[in-house]
Design an enzyme around this catalytic site. Structure first.
Site, PDB file in Angstrom:
ATOM      1  N   LEU A 160      11.773  -0.549  -1.960  1.00 23.47           N
ATOM      2  CA  LEU A 160      11.234   0.807  -1.951  1.00 23.47           C
ATOM      3  C   LEU A 160      10.056   0.914  -0.990  1.00 23.47           C
ATOM      4  CD1 LEU A 160      11.453   3.561  -3.634  1.00 23.47           C
ATOM      5  CD2 LEU A 160       9.510   2.653  -4.931  1.00 23.47           C
TER       6      LEU A 160
ATOM      7  N   ASP B 283      -6.934 -10.674   0.083  1.00 24.83           N
ATOM      8  CA  ASP B 283      -5.828  -9.736   0.278  1.00 24.83           C
ATOM      9  C   ASP B 283      -6.179  -8.424  -0.419  1.00 24.83           C
ATOM     10  OD1 ASP B 283      -3.479  -8.303   0.333  1.00 24.83           O
ATOM     11  OD2 ASP B 283      -2.213  -9.946  -0.374  1.00 24.83           O
TER      12      ASP B 283
ATOM     13  N   ASP C 120       3.439 -10.615  -2.357  1.00 24.93           N
ATOM     14  CA  ASP C 120       3.428 -12.020  -1.960  1.00 24.93           C
ATOM     15  C   ASP C 120       4.847 -12.563  -1.770  1.00 24.93           C
ATOM     16  OD1 ASP C 120       0.632 -12.222  -2.139  1.00 24.93           O
ATOM     17  OD2 ASP C 120       0.719 -12.728  -4.259  1.00 24.93           O
TER      18      ASP C 120
ATOM     19  N   GLN D   9       3.549 -10.845   2.185  1.00 22.72           N
ATOM     20  CA  GLN D   9       2.647  -9.750   2.508  1.00 22.72           C
ATOM     21  C   GLN D   9       1.356  -9.889   1.700  1.00 22.72           C
ATOM     22  OE1 GLN D   9       2.816  -7.672   4.855  1.00 22.72           O
ATOM     23  NE2 GLN D   9       4.988  -7.617   5.423  1.00 22.72           N
TER      24      GLN D   9
ATOM     25  N   ASP E  12       4.248 -21.089  -0.366  1.00 25.54           N
ATOM     26  CA  ASP E  12       4.533 -20.322   0.845  1.00 25.54           C
ATOM     27  C   ASP E  12       5.915 -19.673   0.698  1.00 25.54           C
ATOM     28  OD1 ASP E  12       5.197 -19.429   3.427  1.00 25.54           O
ATOM     29  OD2 ASP E  12       4.007 -21.004   4.372  1.00 25.54           O
TER      30      ASP E  12
END
Length: 370
Positions: free
Chosen positions: A67, A294, A340, A344, A353
């Site tokens: 979305l 973040d 994540d 992002q 990772d």
């Protein structure tokens, strides 16, 4: 042990290991795989021979966004940040789809179907492996039902297979506004218009014009909307075969779904579609584990709190762990929030990772001859 097996062992060991041990294992694995990927992309090195085919699947990989998304957000920021590059450096054929940012799974799947047909023509393959994040997962499942002959596997990441309590909450708010005399429907129309305009821009900035319907997307993602859709999807299975969605959170579904389609001669042919999923549960903030650099961490934490109030249980800020389980569940313990999971914002993830996790999954698909 080669690098891919070592990372696989790291992922397997993580849930049971102490936090400091997991961190050290992740760091070693991350550095090793990424360096190997760089070496693999550099001609004339020994590592190139060792890693050139690590992610070389039988069928191309198509990444499907969720979305609000697109292949490149606003035509600038990669939704799957750094992921296609790492996969390609290790031999994968990767395509990144752009479908409607705001619409029902049916409409998104129609756009994805056209894209996949183009991938098949470009690659010469007769099927693809779909990897969908968030709503990209149910959208991929819808395409698998519509065109079973086109889909070898569906992998979902943080996808709401039983709906999202956050979507329930937002729809409740929208319905409340809509009940305000005169001004309510007008305000809802304005909000939907803005969302649809954003979705339209997402498509145009990626070179495609796509129909948008934010309200249809919202209803589609609620627990009630997804329950109705699951019933429709299950009806498309080969008669007598089970679903990859278990009857409840504690009961796993099958790892392979079976569907039928007619070939060019009109014969009914069965198609096996492998099913995989994983998710994060790092929506709430932990001062010891969260990436506080973040700016989306606080946003996801707020959403996770709202979901908890709705009884969602462990979640990534938008989708509960329960709702994400589908097919062969590979992991539910990563301390990731919803963004994540696709690396992002711009690589500011927390815990493992996500690029390496997807790289290792590509190797899993390769080993399964998919």
């Amino acid at each position: 042990m080669d690098q891919g097996k070592r990372c696989g062992a790291t992922e397997t060991a993580m849930p049971a290991a102490p936090a400091w041990t997991r961190a050290r294992m992740r760091a070693a694995c991350r550095a090793g795989v990424l360096l190997a990927a760089v070496a693999a992309a550099w001609p004339g090195t020994a590592a190139a021979d060792a890693n050139a085919n690590y992610a070389r699947t039988r069928y191309p990989i198509v990444l499907v966004h969720g979305l609000t998304g697109a292949a490149r957000m606003g035509g600038v920021l990669d939704y799957w940040y750094g992921i296609p590059q790492l996969l390609r450096a290790n031999g994968a054929r990767v395509y990144v789809a752009t479908v409607p940012a705001f619409n029902s799974d049916e409409e998104r799947a129609l756009a994805l179907q056209a894209y996949v047909r183009g991938v098949k023509l470009d690659s010469g393959a007769d099927k693809v492996n779909l990897i969908g994040h968030s709503q990209g997962g149910p959208t991929s499942r819808m395409l698998a039902a519509m065109s079973p002959q086109d889909v070898a596997s569906v992998t979902t990441i943080g996808s709401p297979h039983r709906g999202s309590e956050l979507a329930d909450l937002v729809l409740d708010v929208v319905n409340g506004i809509n009940r305000i005399p005169l001004a309510g429907p007008l305000l809802v129309g304005v909000i939907q218009g803005v969302a649809d305009a954003i979705g339209w821009f997402q498509g145009v900035s990626n070179g495609v014009k796509l129909d948008q319907n934010a309200l249809a997307a919202l209803k589609n993602l609620t627990t009630a909307g997804v329950a109705a859709q699951n019933a429709r999807l299950n009806a498309t299975l080969k008669p007598g075969t089970p679903s990859a969605l278990g009857p409840d959170c504690a009961t796993p579904g099958v790892p392979v779904e079976m569907r039928q389609a007619r070939d060019a001669a009109g014969n009914l042919v069965s198609h096996a579609q492998a099913a995989y999923s994983w998710t994060g549960r790092g929506g709430p903030v932990s001062l010891l584990r969260s990436n506080l650099l973040d700016p989306t961490t606080a946003l996801m934490a707020g959403a996770a709190g709202l979901m908890s109030l709705k009884g969602a249980g462990p979640n990534d800020g938008m989708v509960s762990v329960c709702s994400s389980k589908w097919g062969q569940v590979l992991a539910t313990g990563y301390y990731w929030n919803h963004l994540d999971e696709v690396n992002q914002l711009a690589g500011l993830y927390q815990d493992a990772d996500p690029r390496v996790v997807i790289l290792n999954h590509a190797n899993r698909l390769r080993n399964a001859r998919l």
